[in-house]
Design a protein around this motif. Structure first.
Motif, mmCIF file in Angstrom:
data_model
loop_
_atom_site.group_PDB
_atom_site.id
_atom_site.type_symbol
_atom_site.label_atom_id
_atom_site.label_comp_id
_atom_site.label_asym_id
_atom_site.label_seq_id
_atom_site.Cartn_x
_atom_site.Cartn_y
_atom_site.Cartn_z
ATOM 1 N N UNK A 349 0.890 -1.165 0.000
ATOM 2 C CA UNK A 349 0.000 0.000 0.000
ATOM 3 C C UNK A 349 0.924 1.209 0.000
ATOM 4 N N UNK A 350 1.003 1.919 -1.132
ATOM 5 C CA UNK A 350 2.038 2.938 -1.282
ATOM 6 C C UNK A 350 1.506 4.264 -1.816
ATOM 7 N N UNK A 351 2.255 5.315 -1.536
ATOM 8 C CA UNK A 351 1.929 6.640 -2.073
ATOM 9 C C UNK A 351 3.230 7.408 -2.333
ATOM 10 N N UNK A 352 3.746 7.333 -3.565
ATOM 11 C CA UNK A 352 3.260 6.572 -4.708
ATOM 12 C C UNK A 352 3.963 5.218 -4.789
ATOM 13 N N UNK A 353 3.533 4.386 -5.754
ATOM 14 C CA UNK A 353 4.238 3.137 -6.060
ATOM 15 C C UNK A 353 5.519 3.534 -6.792
ATOM 16 N N UNK A 363 -0.732 -1.394 -4.522
ATOM 17 C CA UNK A 363 -1.894 -0.493 -4.543
ATOM 18 C C UNK A 363 -1.429 0.941 -4.351
ATOM 19 N N UNK A 364 -1.905 1.831 -5.219
ATOM 20 C CA UNK A 364 -1.564 3.252 -5.170
ATOM 21 C C UNK A 364 -2.634 4.009 -4.376
ATOM 22 N N UNK A 365 -2.199 4.749 -3.353
ATOM 23 C CA UNK A 365 -3.123 5.575 -2.570
ATOM 24 C C UNK A 365 -3.653 6.716 -3.443
ATOM 25 N N UNK A 366 -4.918 7.078 -3.246
ATOM 26 C CA UNK A 366 -5.511 8.203 -3.977
ATOM 27 C C UNK A 366 -6.460 8.941 -3.037
ATOM 28 N N UNK A 367 -5.966 10.021 -2.453
ATOM 29 C CA UNK A 367 -6.772 10.766 -1.471
ATOM 30 C C UNK A 367 -7.984 11.442 -2.108
ATOM 31 N N UNK A 368 -7.912 11.717 -3.427
ATOM 32 C CA UNK A 368 -9.036 12.390 -4.096
ATOM 33 C C UNK A 368 -10.309 11.562 -4.030
ATOM 34 N N UNK A 369 -10.166 10.250 -4.047
ATOM 35 C CA UNK A 369 -11.352 9.390 -3.974
ATOM 36 C C UNK A 369 -11.399 8.652 -2.622
ATOM 37 N N UNK A 370 -10.712 9.258 -1.643
ATOM 38 C CA UNK A 370 -10.685 8.732 -0.271
ATOM 39 C C UNK A 370 -10.125 7.309 -0.189
ATOM 40 N N UNK A 371 -9.169 7.018 -1.085
ATOM 41 C CA UNK A 371 -8.488 5.728 -1.029
ATOM 42 C C UNK A 371 -7.237 5.935 -0.169
ATOM 43 N N UNK A 372 -7.429 5.925 1.146
ATOM 44 C CA UNK A 372 -6.375 6.253 2.092
ATOM 45 C C UNK A 372 -5.607 5.000 2.503
ATOM 46 N N UNK A 373 -4.488 5.203 3.214
ATOM 47 C CA UNK A 373 -3.699 4.078 3.728
ATOM 48 C C UNK A 373 -4.572 3.153 4.577
ATOM 49 N N UNK A 379 -8.816 -3.379 3.577
ATOM 50 C CA UNK A 379 -9.192 -4.268 2.473
ATOM 51 C C UNK A 379 -8.102 -5.290 2.186
ATOM 52 N N UNK A 380 -6.838 -4.842 2.279
ATOM 53 C CA UNK A 380 -5.714 -5.733 1.992
ATOM 54 C C UNK A 380 -5.713 -6.927 2.937
#
Length: 567
Positions: A349-353, A363-373, A379-380
């Motif tokens: 789980x990375x930001x960024x990969x 998995x790339x974190x995306x705060x814009x769609x609330x895909x947080x660590x 889920x992982x």
């Protein structure tokens, strides 16, 4: 000097007992099959070294062998032979001797190359043998694109005039590869790759545009250009990374992949609005470098052995700490590479990969769609992983989920921004993580820094300054007076810096029973005392001093990375 004579390399290698008859027969058969050179086949199969071939040729032809690794070339003389011909003939101009030029060649028996170089240099040439790999590295380093970049920047400036141009059209219009903005960026990327830059900074100032490269952790000015080309560069880079070209008031992040000299470079881009325009910073990640390896990062053997044993445990939390740019991700990816077997499921789980690793679910974190660590980590854990890498424990929620995973049968690897290994568990407690979680989940904490390595080509003895001698006495006592230290004078191999490349300095805290018990004590000093006893003086400072004693780095570098955490 007389014109060289043609000789058969195979015969030379046999005469000098460098290969056997059987090995040569194999190389000849392979040459007929593949068309490759006999010398290259012998080197690739381990029959002889590149250096051995060069020395053999020099002895047979009675001409000098020059080791370019330790030869301080003159860039002005080198450029007398155009780059295209230097690469084509595998040759490099080394000295202007007035009535002749000394030229190094990987294959001095190439008569047509000899004649063409004589014609180009308009003078007699004297030959020396050089190693082909070192020759190509020297050519890459000397024929830099500084002048070319400046010329393209001027061309772009003239192209623009005072008009406002839409560089967005470059993305969709075929045949635009010759546009000045494209040529300028291509030259910048090629030059950055040649000098092993990790980052490119494009920064608009009040009266000029500044382009800088970060090499071995230090920024170097590449070129300065007219400010009016800054928007064109930013716009083109936004198009390449699929960013919003109309948005200039907010920071944006993106990425794109490009090929530079047969190397695939993954570029992470960050734009930020500044007073004079958009600042663009690009991190260059070479995806052609092969698998990341724990053996290659400079970890001391005793720490490496313990670290390998810990990451092979079935569960627990392993943390790697240090400031930004200290090599934490490289260490964790090296650990993942060793753990990546068909029997294990690995999720990151990375930001960024940063690097794409085959066989691992990243998995790339995306705060814009609330895909947080925290959200991805939850889920992982439902994906039945054996090993989970969390890019960074930024907050209490992520830390607690990661630690619960470590307590319930998963191996969790992560990073944290702390100064040293001993202070890391205390930092987690300050974040609000329950004391019992910290005590029972952490297996080990690795702290690290990167130090610059002295350039091999210009390394020399170094007399200590009084403050350096005083600082070393804390580790070495009276042995300081009898210990030799080194530094790099600066040469063409290291662009005058005295350093070439970086290596790691490490310390590791294992959570033994005594250290775990001390975690439960309310007084932090009690824990720090137990942690220091467990590490037994094997600190970042001690490793940095050991690197200086071994001649790998300078005392000033050891002091710099030590003071980062001692302050």
């Amino acid at each position: 000097m007389p014109r060289p004579k043609t000789i058969r390399l195979g015969e030379v290698l046999i005469q000098q007992s460098l290969v056997t008859e059987e090995q040569l027969a194999f190389a000849i058969a392979e040459q007929k099959r593949s068309g490759r050179k006999i010398g290259r086949i012998c080197v690739e199969n381990g029959f002889v070294t590149e250096d051995g071939i060069s020395r053999a040729l020099a002895k047979q032809l009675d001409i000098p062998y020059i080791n370019l690794k330790y030869y301080n070339v003159n860039p002005t003389v080198v450029r007398l032979l155009p780059e295209t011909q230097a690469r084509r003939f595998r040759a490099i101009a080394l000295e202007d001797r007035g009535t002749s030029f000394l030229v190094g060649m990987a294959n001095p028996t190439d008569l047509s190359a000899y004649d063409e170089i004589s014609r180009l240099m308009k003078n007699t040439i004297e030959l020396a043998v050089v190693n082909e790999d070192e020759l190509l590295q020297t050519i890459d380093r000397i024929y830099r694109r500084t002048d070319e970049i400046t010329d393209f920047a001027r061309e772009l400036e003239q192209d623009m005039g005072d008009a406002v141009m839409d560089f967005g059209g470059l993305e969709i219009n075929p045949g635009q590869e010759e546009a000045p903005v494209v040529k300028l960026l291509q030259s910048v990327f090629e030059d950055a790759t040649q000098v092993r830059a990790s980052d490119i900074h494009i920064e608009p100032q009040e009266s000029k545009l500044q382009i800088r490269f970060r090499i071995d952790g230090v920024l170097h000015l590449q070129t300065e250009a007219d400010m009016k080309i800054a928007p064109a560069l930013a716009l083109r880079l936004k198009l390449m990374s699929a960013l919003d070209i109309s948005e200039k008031r907010l920071p944006q992040d993106g990425r794109f992949v490009m090929k530079v000299k047969q190397q695939q470079i993954d570029v992470r881009i960050s734009t930020m609005p500044t007073q004079y325009g958009e600042s663009v910073v690009m991190r260059l990640l070479n995806q052609s470098g092969g698998a990341l390896n724990l053996d290659a990062i400079g970890m001391p053997p005793n720490i490496l052995e313990r670290f390998r044993a810990i990451i092979r445990r079935p569960n627990g939390l392993v943390l790697v700490t240090g400031p930004t740019g200290s090599g934490k991700t490289t260490t964790l990816y090296g650990a993942l590479a060793e753990l990546n077997t068909p029997e294990r499921k690995l999720i990151t789980v990375e930001d960024p990969v940063e690097y794409r690793l085959p066989g691992i679910n990243q998995v790339q974190i995306n705060d814009k769609i609330e895909l947080s660590f925290a959200r991805v980590l939850r889920s992982a854990l439902r994906q039945d992983p054996d090993v989970v890498l969390v890019g960074e424990m930024r907050d209490q929620e992520t830390a607690q989920i990661g630690m619960r995973a470590a307590m319930t049968g998963h191996l969790v690897l992560s990073t944290l921004h702390t100064n040293d290994a001993a202070s890391t568990p205390i930092r987690l407690l300050d974040m609000g993580v329950p004391r019992y979680m910290v005590a029972t989940s952490i297996q080990a904490v690795m702290a690290q820094r990167l130090v610059r390595v002295i350039c091999e080509s210009c390394s020399t003895d170094y007399p200590l300054k009084p403050n350096e001698s005083q600082w070393l006495k804390a580790e070495l006592k009276d042995a300081v007076a009898t210990t030799k230290f080194f530094y790099g004078r600066g040469c063409t191999h290291c662009n005058g810096t005295g350093y070439r490349g970086r290596t790691g300095a490490y310390e590791m805290l294992e959570m033994t029973e005594a250290v775990t018990d001390a975690t439960n004590h309310a007084d932090p000093s009690h824990f720090l005392k137990a942690a220091q006893a467990q590490m037994a003086g094997e600190t970042l400072r001690r490793h940095a001093v050991a690197l200086a004693i071994a001649g790998k780095t300078t005392v000033s570098e050891a002091m710099r990375i030590s003071n980062q955490f001692e302050d």
